[in-house]
Design an enzyme around this catalytic site. Structure first.
Site, mmCIF file in Angstrom:
data_model
loop_
_atom_site.group_PDB
_atom_site.id
_atom_site.type_symbol
_atom_site.label_atom_id
_atom_site.label_comp_id
_atom_site.label_asym_id
_atom_site.label_seq_id
_atom_site.Cartn_x
_atom_site.Cartn_y
_atom_site.Cartn_z
ATOM 1 N N SER A 98 -0.941 72.511 -9.042
ATOM 2 C CA SER A 98 -2.302 72.831 -8.729
ATOM 3 C C SER A 98 -3.393 72.056 -9.669
ATOM 4 C CB SER A 98 -2.223 74.531 -8.949
ATOM 5 O OG SER A 98 -1.777 74.594 -10.336
ATOM 6 N N HIS B 204 -0.042 76.238 -3.084
ATOM 7 C CA HIS B 204 -0.944 75.419 -2.676
ATOM 8 C C HIS B 204 -0.655 74.673 -1.382
ATOM 9 C CE1 HIS B 204 -4.101 76.061 -5.618
ATOM 10 N NE2 HIS B 204 -3.199 76.265 -6.777
ATOM 11 N N LYS C 115 -4.663 82.195 -1.060
ATOM 12 C CA LYS C 115 -5.373 80.779 -1.301
ATOM 13 C C LYS C 115 -5.664 80.552 0.337
ATOM 14 C CE LYS C 115 -3.655 79.552 -5.623
ATOM 15 N NZ LYS C 115 -2.441 79.498 -6.618
HETATM 16 C C1 PLP Z 1 -2.031 80.217 -7.422
HETATM 17 C C2 PLP Z 1 -0.584 80.241 -7.636
HETATM 18 C C3 PLP Z 1 0.075 81.472 -7.787
HETATM 19 C C4 PLP Z 1 -0.218 82.799 -7.797
HETATM 20 O O1 PLP Z 1 -0.669 83.514 -6.582
HETATM 21 P P1 PLP Z 1 -1.550 84.640 -6.535
HETATM 22 O O2 PLP Z 1 -1.300 85.217 -5.010
HETATM 23 O O3 PLP Z 1 -2.938 84.430 -6.992
HETATM 24 O O4 PLP Z 1 -0.946 85.548 -7.564
HETATM 25 C C5 PLP Z 1 1.701 81.221 -7.869
HETATM 26 N N1 PLP Z 1 2.212 79.897 -8.017
HETATM 27 C C6 PLP Z 1 1.380 78.818 -7.901
HETATM 28 C C7 PLP Z 1 1.982 77.660 -7.743
HETATM 29 C C8 PLP Z 1 -0.067 78.974 -7.772
HETATM 30 O O5 PLP Z 1 -0.580 78.153 -7.766
#
Ligand code: PLP
Length: 394
Positions: free
Chosen positions: A182, A210, A241
């Protein structure tokens, strides 16, 4: 006056001095290409709203209908009285979308990782984890109590060397990696990682937070991107996301899903997602299955923005996805860059240590299908003005 909390003030002061203090802005509008932030209308280059679904009319209407039919709260954990037919429908739909046999949803991607890793391994076992994995993977690994062996970022030969060093010293083994990283926007070489993990008969888990809705055919994710269907044991995703709502998902074998219903602690001890969230997620799957238009636009926007930024002389690092870091070096410069962009009407956050290594501070740009061509052009022009003023580009 007691002094027992003084250490917190000292820590906070140190963060401020180092330029690492998190200043949190307040939004007073919905998510979209433009936001109202601290009373000002700004171009949004920082959310994970990849497909513009966070304020999509169809999702809003689906959520409204769900509230009318099911109310606002789940009122229980899934295993007691919180599983509605809606939750099961979302799981069936996600499994079909991703081309797997089963799926289980959680309150967030973070809790999906906290549920899954400790359910798969314990202290007799071992975890091989990419050194740049997301905080929620790291926390899930720690909670499991299994020894954690970090391998060099995206390096399948280092992974193999680390596995060989540990041979005969564990019961079960798990290899875990982010799909898309990310902070840098690079993609894990999942085909090579699978080749190694299957050679040593280890479980393989990828967190595609992502990549969900971004990579693969019509946004079906990293497993589809590498055509590894049926080979990756656990695919974690987020509905927070690209899907535009909130929630997490584990997709894969029915055995793992059944096991997580029995042993996934956030599933058993934290309430279910709300009906409105779940209905909106089902609607997001509908949209993704109906058309690839949003995913296609996300990628054409990404290609345009990256090309223009490189042409101006900015360093976009290793990114090959809509996550576009603008590498600046020192945290103080990245913070100043972000502040000056904001004054130009562009909202893009600076990111420094400990989220990224010291000396690798950046402003991270998140591209969305919600951006129009003229939005992106305005963004590029603001970067050019600030970049010249701060002598980052000529
Ligand atoms: C954003 C993210 C999460 C967390 O996801 P949420 O649904 O916002 O809790 C978990 N793992 C990775 C790799 C992320 O980028």
């Amino acid at each position: 006056m007691s002094t027992r909390l003084n250490w917190i003030q000292e820590e906070l002061d140190q963060l401020k001095q180092a330029g690492l203090y998190n200043r949190i802005r307040t939004l007073s509008s919905s998510q979209g290409a433009w936001l109202t932030v601290d009373g000002q209308s700004v171009l949004n280059l920082c959310s994970n709203n990849y497909l513009g679904l966070a304020n999509h009319l169809a999702l809003r209407e689906a959520a409204e209908q769900a509230i009318i039919h099911y109310g606002v709260g789940p009122a229980a954990v899934r295993s007691i009285a919180g599983t509605m037919d809606l939750h099961l429908e979302l799981e069936r739909r996600l499994a079909r979308f991703k081309g797997v046999e089963a799926a289980i949803t959680f309150q967030s991607g973070f809790t999906a990782n906290l549920a899954t890793i400790p359910a798969l391994v314990g202290k007799e076992d071992v975890i091989f984890s990419d050194e740049l994995n997301h905080a929620s993977i790291i926390d899930g690994c720690r909670l499991s109590g299994a020894p954690i062996v970090r391998y060099a970022h995206s390096d399948a030969s280092d992974l193999e060397a680390k596995i060989q060093e540990r041979q005969g010293q564990y019961c079960r083994g798990l290899v875990v990696t982010d799909g898309v990283f990310s902070m840098d926007g690079d993609i894990a070489p999942l085909d090579q990682i699978y080749a190694v993990s299957s050679k040593y008969d280890l479980m393989l888990m990828v967190d595609d937070a992502h990549g969900e809705g971004v990579l693969g055919r019509g946004g079906r994710g990293i497993v589809d991107h590498f055509n590894l269907h049926g080979k990756v044991d656990v695919e974690v995703g987020t509905l927070s996301k690209a899907f535009g709502v909130v929630g997490g998902v584990v997709a894969g074998s029915p055995l793992i899903v059944e096991w997580l219903q029995q042993r996934g602690r956030p599933f058993l001890f934290s309430s279910a997602a709300t009906p409105a969230d779940v209905a909106a997620c089902i609607c997001a799957v509908d949209l993704l299955e109906e058309s690839t238009e949003l995913v296609d636009r996300l990628w054409s926007n990404t290609d345009f923005f990256k090309r223009e930024m490189k042409r101006l002389g900015f360093d976009t690092g290793q990114s090959v996805t809509p996550i576009t870091p603008i590498m600046l070096g020192e945290a103080a410069l990245a913070q100043q860059f972000s502040r000056e962009l904001f004054a130009e009407g562009v909202f893009a956050m600076s990111i420094g240590f400990p989220t990224v290594p010291r000396g690798k501070a950046r402003v991270r740009v998140m591209i969305s299908a919600a951006h129009s061509q003229s939005d992106l052009e305005q963004g590029v022009e603001a970067f050019a003005r600030v970049g010249r003023r701060l002598k980052v580009i000529d």
